[in-house]
Design a protein around this motif. Structure first.
Motif, short mmCIF file in Angstrom:
data_model
loop_
_atom_site.label_atom_id
_atom_site.label_comp_id
_atom_site.label_asym_id
_atom_site.label_seq_id
_atom_site.Cartn_x
_atom_site.Cartn_y
_atom_site.Cartn_z
N TYR A 41 0.84 -1.20 0.00
CA TYR A 41 0.00 0.00 0.00
C TYR A 41 0.87 1.25 0.00
O TYR A 41 1.61 1.48 0.95
N ASP A 42 0.80 2.00 -1.09
CA ASP A 42 1.57 3.23 -1.24
C ASP A 42 3.05 3.01 -0.94
O ASP A 42 3.64 3.66 -0.08
N PRO A 43 3.69 2.08 -1.65
CA PRO A 43 5.08 1.72 -1.35
C PRO A 43 6.07 2.82 -1.72
O PRO A 43 5.87 3.56 -2.69
N SER A 44 7.11 2.92 -0.93
CA SER A 44 8.22 3.82 -1.23
C SER A 44 9.47 3.26 -0.57
O SER A 44 9.39 2.50 0.40
N ILE A 45 10.61 3.65 -1.09
CA ILE A 45 11.87 3.21 -0.50
C ILE A 45 11.97 3.73 0.93
O ILE A 45 12.33 3.00 1.85
N LYS A 46 11.62 5.01 1.13
CA LYS A 46 11.75 5.63 2.45
C LYS A 46 10.92 4.89 3.51
O LYS A 46 11.43 4.54 4.57
N SER A 47 9.64 4.65 3.22
CA SER A 47 8.79 3.99 4.22
C SER A 47 9.23 2.55 4.45
O SER A 47 9.20 2.04 5.58
N SER A 48 9.69 1.89 3.39
CA SER A 48 10.16 0.51 3.53
C SER A 48 11.42 0.44 4.38
O SER A 48 11.56 -0.44 5.22
N LEU A 49 12.34 1.37 4.15
CA LEU A 49 13.57 1.41 4.96
C LEU A 49 13.24 1.61 6.43
O LEU A 49 13.80 0.93 7.29
N GLN A 50 12.34 2.53 6.72
CA GLN A 50 11.98 2.79 8.12
C GLN A 50 11.41 1.53 8.77
O GLN A 50 11.80 1.17 9.88
N PHE A 51 10.51 0.86 8.08
CA PHE A 51 9.89 -0.34 8.64
C PHE A 51 10.91 -1.46 8.80
O PHE A 51 10.99 -2.11 9.86
N LEU A 52 11.70 -1.71 7.77
CA LEU A 52 12.63 -2.84 7.80
C LEU A 52 13.74 -2.64 8.83
O LEU A 52 14.23 -3.61 9.41
N ARG A 53 14.13 -1.41 9.08
CA ARG A 53 15.17 -1.16 10.09
C ARG A 53 14.66 -1.42 11.50
O ARG A 53 15.44 -1.72 12.40
N ARG A 54 13.34 -1.33 11.69
CA ARG A 54 12.76 -1.57 13.02
C ARG A 54 12.23 -2.99 13.19
O ARG A 54 11.80 -3.36 14.29
N THR A 55 12.19 -3.76 12.10
CA THR A 55 11.52 -5.05 12.13
C THR A 55 12.46 -6.14 11.61
O THR A 55 12.49 -6.43 10.40
N PRO A 56 13.21 -6.76 12.51
CA PRO A 56 14.22 -7.74 12.08
C PRO A 56 13.68 -8.92 11.27
O PRO A 56 14.32 -9.34 10.31
N TRP A 57 12.51 -9.45 11.61
CA TRP A 57 11.99 -10.61 10.87
C TRP A 57 11.69 -10.24 9.42
O TRP A 57 11.93 -11.03 8.50
N ALA A 58 11.18 -9.03 9.19
CA ALA A 58 10.86 -8.60 7.83
C ALA A 58 12.15 -8.33 7.04
O ALA A 58 12.25 -8.68 5.87
N ARG A 59 13.12 -7.72 7.70
CA ARG A 59 14.40 -7.46 7.04
C ARG A 59 15.05 -8.77 6.61
O ARG A 59 15.57 -8.89 5.50
N LYS A 60 14.98 -9.77 7.48
CA LYS A 60 15.56 -11.08 7.15
C LYS A 60 14.89 -11.67 5.91
O LYS A 60 15.57 -12.20 5.02
N LYS A 61 13.57 -11.56 5.81
CA LYS A 61 12.86 -12.09 4.65
C LYS A 61 13.24 -11.35 3.38
O LYS A 61 13.39 -11.97 2.32
#
Length: 70
Positions: A41-61
């Motif tokens: 939903y409304d993807p962007s590099i910025k929002s994805s980076l913020q989420f992935l840096r705070r969420t280790p399981w998602a970053r691993k995937k």
């Protein structure tokens, strides 16, 4: 002295990973492969980076997805 296995992600930033995945797969396919809202939903590099840096399981995937395409 035994050799240590090389880290395939050494020197590759999370932003580089995301940019390469977007180029190769696009946001829609990334959202199918890794079920997280910031890809769907409304993807962007910025929002994805913020989420992935705070969420280790998602970053691993995301890292696993990137490595599977190498």
């Amino acid at each position: 002295m035994p050799e240590q296995p090389k880290d395939p992600l050494h020197g590759v930033t999370l932003e580089m990973i995301l940019n390469r995945l977007v180029e190769r797969l696009g946001w829609q396919e990334m959202g199918r492969a890794v079920d997280i809202r910031c890809f769907q939903y409304d993807p962007s590099i910025k929002s994805s980076l913020q989420f992935l840096r705070r969420t280790p399981w998602a970053r691993k995937k995301v890292e696993e997805l990137y490595l599977s395409l190498q």
